[in-house]
Motif scaffolding. Structure first.
Motif, short mmCIF file in Angstrom:
data_model
loop_
_atom_site.label_atom_id
_atom_site.label_comp_id
_atom_site.label_asym_id
_atom_site.label_seq_id
_atom_site.Cartn_x
_atom_site.Cartn_y
_atom_site.Cartn_z
N THR A 162 0.86 -1.18 0.00
CA THR A 162 0.00 0.00 0.00
C THR A 162 0.90 1.24 0.00
N LEU A 163 0.35 2.38 -0.41
CA LEU A 163 1.14 3.60 -0.39
C LEU A 163 1.44 4.02 1.06
N THR A 164 0.56 3.63 1.97
CA THR A 164 0.80 3.90 3.39
C THR A 164 2.03 3.13 3.87
N GLU A 165 2.14 1.87 3.47
CA GLU A 165 3.33 1.08 3.82
C GLU A 165 4.58 1.67 3.16
N PHE A 166 4.42 2.17 1.95
CA PHE A 166 5.54 2.82 1.25
C PHE A 166 6.10 3.96 2.10
N THR A 167 5.23 4.79 2.66
CA THR A 167 5.71 5.90 3.49
C THR A 167 6.39 5.38 4.76
N GLU A 168 5.87 4.30 5.32
CA GLU A 168 6.47 3.73 6.54
C GLU A 168 7.87 3.21 6.24
N HIS A 169 8.02 2.51 5.13
CA HIS A 169 9.33 1.98 4.75
C HIS A 169 10.31 3.12 4.46
N ALA A 170 9.83 4.14 3.73
CA ALA A 170 10.71 5.27 3.40
C ALA A 170 11.19 5.98 4.66
N ARG A 171 10.29 6.17 5.61
CA ARG A 171 10.67 6.85 6.86
C ARG A 171 11.68 6.03 7.65
N LYS A 172 11.49 4.72 7.67
CA LYS A 172 12.40 3.87 8.43
C LYS A 172 13.80 3.89 7.82
N ILE A 173 13.88 3.87 6.51
CA ILE A 173 15.18 3.92 5.83
C ILE A 173 15.83 5.29 6.04
N ASP A 174 15.02 6.33 6.01
CA ASP A 174 15.56 7.68 6.19
C ASP A 174 16.21 7.83 7.57
N GLN A 175 15.75 7.06 8.53
CA GLN A 175 16.30 7.14 9.89
C GLN A 175 17.73 6.59 9.97
N LEU A 176 18.19 5.95 8.89
CA LEU A 176 19.58 5.50 8.87
C LEU A 176 20.53 6.70 8.92
N GLY A 177 20.02 7.85 8.49
CA GLY A 177 20.78 9.09 8.60
C GLY A 177 21.88 9.25 7.57
N GLY A 178 22.76 10.20 7.80
CA GLY A 178 23.83 10.48 6.85
C GLY A 178 23.26 11.02 5.55
N ASP A 179 23.77 10.53 4.43
CA ASP A 179 23.29 10.99 3.13
C ASP A 179 22.24 10.06 2.54
N ALA A 228 -0.62 14.29 -1.42
CA ALA A 228 -0.38 14.56 0.00
C ALA A 228 0.72 13.66 0.55
N VAL A 229 0.77 12.42 0.09
CA VAL A 229 1.79 11.47 0.54
C VAL A 229 3.18 12.00 0.20
N TYR A 230 3.38 12.38 -1.05
CA TYR A 230 4.70 12.84 -1.48
C TYR A 230 5.03 14.22 -0.91
N ARG A 231 4.02 15.03 -0.76
CA ARG A 231 4.22 16.35 -0.16
C ARG A 231 4.73 16.21 1.28
N ASP A 232 4.09 15.33 2.05
CA ASP A 232 4.50 15.12 3.44
C ASP A 232 5.91 14.56 3.52
N LEU A 233 6.23 13.61 2.64
CA LEU A 233 7.57 13.02 2.67
C LEU A 233 8.63 14.07 2.36
N TYR A 234 8.30 14.99 1.47
CA TYR A 234 9.26 16.06 1.16
C TYR A 234 9.37 17.04 2.34
N ASP A 235 8.23 17.47 2.86
CA ASP A 235 8.24 18.44 3.96
C ASP A 235 8.97 17.91 5.19
N GLN A 236 8.89 16.59 5.40
CA GLN A 236 9.51 15.97 6.57
C GLN A 236 10.97 15.60 6.34
N GLY A 237 11.47 15.86 5.14
CA GLY A 237 12.86 15.56 4.84
C GLY A 237 13.13 14.10 4.52
N VAL A 238 12.08 13.29 4.41
CA VAL A 238 12.24 11.87 4.07
C VAL A 238 12.61 11.72 2.60
#
Length: 413
Positions: A162-179, A228-238
């Motif tokens: 689901t696109l909701t799961e997509f955002t969850e996965h993207a956020r979790k990977i983003d938490q790895l930090g760095g670049d 809204a999904v992609y907008r939020d991911l951009y605004d949150q820096g994900v």
């Protein structure tokens, strides 16, 4: 350009009735034009056909950006090639303008006609007549970095459904930090956004255009939810900050760098990304709560309306859709077959990812509109303005105003 094309429609229609007598494979030389993006596949088809037939196909490729004008000039001079391919989104326009010969009867006679990519067939149909068939197919899919999935504690064999799961996965990977960033998208590229975000709208049961391609539906709840999904991911820096300025040229490079977790993109990028040492997983593009779809892109091909060699030209077109061509020319090169009944074949079956990709042909859509290019792909058209507003401005106002402007453009004569 439109005026010039319109002026020659009657002449071309007359030319469609040219003499088509004689054996189909009689040693005739046929000219085939294509854009540079499709040159390799067109030449692969031609080489295989030439090796097994008396007829010979001569392929000429032109730069993508110059190709529409080249076709318009040839149409004005009543000197179209015997065959020409074009981006499938141009198909309704060229069919309506009479640039391709009517192949309805020939298409109906194909024993496998019902399995030929339905959205491409629809794109090449005008007023109930078939004018073009699929030449190449490119699909939009989710591409994800398996190494980053593992590092983030995600299962590399379980992509989002689901696109909701997509955002969850993207956020979790983003938490790895760095670049490392969770995702990436072409925020300054109308074609990129339509190719990768529209499938989520379709998967959710929504649409972007009406059936005739004359009215927009971009102000729908489904479209608003996807933006809204992609907008939020951009605004949150994900999403990578570079997403805002991505106009297309560096889109692939961002995924090849190995620092993006998951992003929608063209299926043809699979090998290009892996060539840089990135292990890639492939999944269908989902809707907010489920479903799956794809933008069925690529090129359509038809017989030039001024050709006097239509019978020989059709011999080539029919052969390109045959089992032999689709398996030994297309699938062997890891391409997507234009027939749904060949999604699983001896070549694709060696890589389950390819079977997944190929199976989406029957589930996806190709937008149908005579004025599609001017409306959606032209950077000066109303779609890119709508995209920018929906992603980085007042989303509600952008979609409402965009819907009106896009509808106006679609109806432009």
């Amino acid at each position: 350009m439109k005026a010039m094309l319109a002026a020659v429609v009657l002449v071309l229609a007359t030319a469609c009735g040219a003499d088509r007598s004689g054996a189909a494979d009689d040693g005739t030389t046929l000219t085939l034009w294509t854009r540079a993006a499709t040159e390799a596949v067109s030449k692969a088809y031609a080489d295989a056909y030439n090796a097994s037939h008396r007829n010979k196909i001569e392929v000429t490729a032109y730069p993508n950006e110059e190709y529409p004008a080249k076709l318009a000039s040839a149409a004005g001079a009543k000197a179209l090639p015997d065959l020409f391919a074009a981006d499938v989104v141009f198909a309704p326009q060229y069919a309506a303008q009479g640039l391709w010969a009517d192949v309805s009867e020939q298409f109906k006679s194909l024993p496998f006609k019902d399995s030929v990519a339905p959205s491409h067939v629809r794109a090449g149909t005008w007023e109930g007549h078939n004018f073009a068939v699929p030449h190449t197919i490119d699909l939009s899919v989710m591409l994800y970095n398996k190494d980053l999935y593992a590092k983030a504690g995600l299962d590399p064999e379980k992509p989002p459904r689901t696109l909701t799961e997509f955002t969850e996965h993207a956020r979790k990977i983003d938490q790895l930090g760095g670049d490392v960033h969770g995702t990436y998208f072409g925020g300054n590229c109308g074609g990129c956004v339509e190719f990768t975000l529209w499938p989520s709208v379709w998967a959710a049961g929504g649409d972007v255009l009406d059936a005739d391609g004359l009215s927009a539906k971009v102000d729908s709840p489904e479209m608003a939810a996807v933006f809204a999904v992609y907008r939020d991911l951009y605004d949150q820096g994900v999403a990578s900050p570079a997403s805002k300025g991505e106009a297309g040229p560096t889109w692939l490079g961002a995924l090849q760098g190995g620092k993006v977790g998951i992003a929608p993109g063209p299926s043809v990028w699979l090998d290009a990304i892996e060539a840089k040492g990135v292990e890639v997983g492939v999944a269908p593009i989902p809707g907010i709560t489920g479903g799956e779809s794809t933008f069925v892109g690529g090129d359509a091909i038809g017989i030039g309306a001024t050709s006097s060699k239509a019978e020989q030209a059709w011999d080539f077109l029919a052969w390109t859709m045959s089992d032999e061509a689709q398996v030994e020319v297309v699938a062997k090169r890891k391409g997507v077959p234009v027939r749904t009944d060949l999604a699983a074949n001896k070549h694709s079956s060696a890589d389950p990812r390819l079977v997944t990709v190929n199976g989406l042909v029957a589930k996806g859509k190709t937008p149908y509109a005579r004025n599609f290019n001017a409306t959606f792909n032209d950077p000066q058209g109303p779609w890119l303005t709508t995209v920018r507003g929906a992603l980085f401005g007042d989303a509600s106002a952008a979609l409402m105003a965009g819907n009106e402007a896009i509808t106006k453009s679609l109806r432009q004569e």
